[in-house]
Design an enzyme around this catalytic site. Sequence first.
Site, short mmCIF file in Angstrom:
data_model
loop_
_atom_site.label_atom_id
_atom_site.label_comp_id
_atom_site.label_asym_id
_atom_site.label_seq_id
_atom_site.Cartn_x
_atom_site.Cartn_y
_atom_site.Cartn_z
N GLY A 1 25.84 -21.92 23.50
CA GLY A 1 25.38 -23.24 23.08
C GLY A 1 25.83 -23.60 21.68
CB CYS B 1 28.17 -15.58 16.68
SG CYS B 1 29.36 -16.52 17.68
CG LEU B 2 23.71 -19.89 18.35
CD1 LEU B 2 24.51 -21.17 18.56
CD2 LEU B 2 22.86 -19.61 19.59
CG HIS C 1 30.31 -11.33 18.20
ND1 HIS C 1 29.26 -11.28 19.08
CD2 HIS C 1 30.60 -12.65 18.05
CE1 HIS C 1 28.95 -12.51 19.46
NE2 HIS C 1 29.75 -13.36 18.85
CD GLU D 1 27.86 -8.14 18.27
OE1 GLU D 1 28.10 -8.99 19.13
OE2 GLU D 1 27.95 -8.38 17.05
#
Length: 745
Positions: free
Chosen positions: A74, A104-105, A194, A196
């Site tokens: 989203g 990120c988001l 990211h 991770e």
Amino acid sequence: MTLSQGSAPFNVLFIDSYDSFSYNVVRLVEQQSHKGGYGEVRVTTIHNDTFAHVSELKKFLPHFDCLVLGPGPGSPVNGVEDVGLLASLFQDDCLSQIPILGICLGFQAMCLSQGAQVNELRTIKHGQVYDMELANESKLFKGYPFRFKSTRYHSLHVEPSLGLIPLVHTTDENGELLMAAQVVDKPWFGVQYHPESCCSELGGLLISNFLHLAQEHNEHSGRFDYKKSIYDVNIYDELDKTIDKTPIYENRVDLPTKHISITEYNVCKSPLLTLCICDSVEDRKFVMASSSQDLHRGRWSIICFPNENSDVLTHYATLNRTTAYKWRDQNVSWKDVNYALENNSRHPCVFSQDKDQFWQTLGQFTSSRLINARPDLPFIGGLVGTLGYEMGDVVPSVQSHHPDAKLVYIENSIVIDHFSGKMYTISLSKEFPAHITQIIDQLPLSDPQLQWPSELPPMKFDIDVSSDESYQSAFDACQDYMHRGDSYEICLTRQTQVTPHGPLTPWRIFQTLVSRNPAPFASFFEFQDLVDLPQDRTLCLLSTSPERFLKWDHDTCELRPIKGTVKKSDEMNLQMATEILKTPKEFGENLMILDLIRNDLYELLPDVHVEEFMSVEEYQTVYQMVSVVQAHNLSKSIYSGLDVLKHSLPPGSMTGAPKKITVQLLHELEERKRRGVYSGVTGYLSMNNRADWSVNIRCLYSYNGGLRWMCGAGGAITVLSQGESELAELNTKLDSALQCFTRSE
């Protein structure tokens, strides 16, 4: 000084936006415990819709040393509908002194709250590894080299603004892009990439640096002392309960010992032996055979013989009903059971249960029968069968009277080790059936002879394939979703119906399918479990799957996702296929699912490792790229392998990522049709706490005893995919199962 002082650990609140990488982040944070002088780091996880507004979360915030805002699908521009709590999180002044790390988001939502613009990239990056370069000195990147590599999963990006201090950049076709920043005058940090991901460098160092920054800030601001003064472990327990992770049953290490009947034979190592035995024994049987050999995925074959003591457990997800009876019980009528199912009426063998309750039933059934016996054998008896796609928690319901799960308890079985040349007849009851032993004694076990036909009898078949135009339309919709940031990867599938013009038994089709497409996970299941069950209401599954989904023993879980396929031909060899499958598109496909699989394991288990990274394997008709992920120390966990199975369905390689929203998108893209058996899993749960489940691909299945067969095929759509090549790959997979209905040239 350590992060944990006194009795209070360092408490992190992680806000999960339903991403398929969230628990990779959670475990990365937890792994900083007791490193370099750290004390315990405790992570509490909530969803971004656990609270509707920051005002509801406010009372909990003083109990946490920092917040980590996870990645997710989203756009923050769309507000609450897409990002839930994150839309209001930065509106309250009480957060101005709370250290925050957005990923990120989470990073995008933080930057948007400071007046930055969040726009769509011209060229999307999902599952791609890029060079990152430091832009300004920051304690968040202490110990970093100027340039390092990290994985990108984003359709959107943040435009630099006055309220942000740029910390990291990267450069690609879109130009120079902001990859990390700090909010001016606030302990708020974020990264677009990211950390991770298994292909990101120094992710642990980033988290470690952030925790140190948070600790220093809290000591200077007085937040740390205040947290100690109000410390209440019940607060964390209360929030922990907002996400239900109750084990299906209490995992036990001290299983009771029980004598079982086992006879050992020296036999040949050929996989033909299994099929030869199946031909010779006329009893009803289920087969999980290795028709192609490999040490890790084709070593064992299992033949199961249901009998009058075999419990049959069937679940109908859309009906919220479960049936339970003995195999072909003379006192149980299919007509009565079916009437109770269709009319929601009472019957002693029909129970009202939703999916969660059915898993509890499986847990109770299994835990009461687990024993300590022959850990060297993968199967000594237990539950065998299939769990359909709709058994996944996140899969929308589609009205159907077809079963979504069917499992049968097996007392008597034959287990063959194709590498040691050992065969075992095994019985959980007093002894293995004598008449089957007599048949085995008469077979040429050292030199089995098998004359299985590679072609079906001459017959017409109606093959109904969905149109290429409908696939292209769905493909285009996938691209729109991914460009908006709703998904990183979408496994789009379609199903083909085959109708034979004449009588043709499932076993006869299985013979041809296995002859023409040998596979490490060949399966035959014909569930004629009630005496008066009509053939046209019988569930059948014929599989030549190359893909393991989940395997476990008392201490280790293993998932083995396949992504990336190249058709074999005279012009295509292993080296050429490897070069094709290591291109950015195929690499990205595999990496996304690999990170998703890690997340599925990390959700329940803390000790997860990538054991094999994107190896290319050769099969009868295709080359495919495979990774192996393992979780260890299951025996020390409160969870069992059954918990991992439940939480991991449906297989990530058959959905895409993030799983929850992508499954919802697929529901619309595939015209709200059920996948049913296809994209589910088939296998066993042995009573010595071993299990092995394969993904239902390259398979044929029928709900009416073979009057009509269904065959599904699909492929992962990414932003680098091309419609024509994806359709060609889908047809390659479809052909490997449908080839048994065509005449060889």
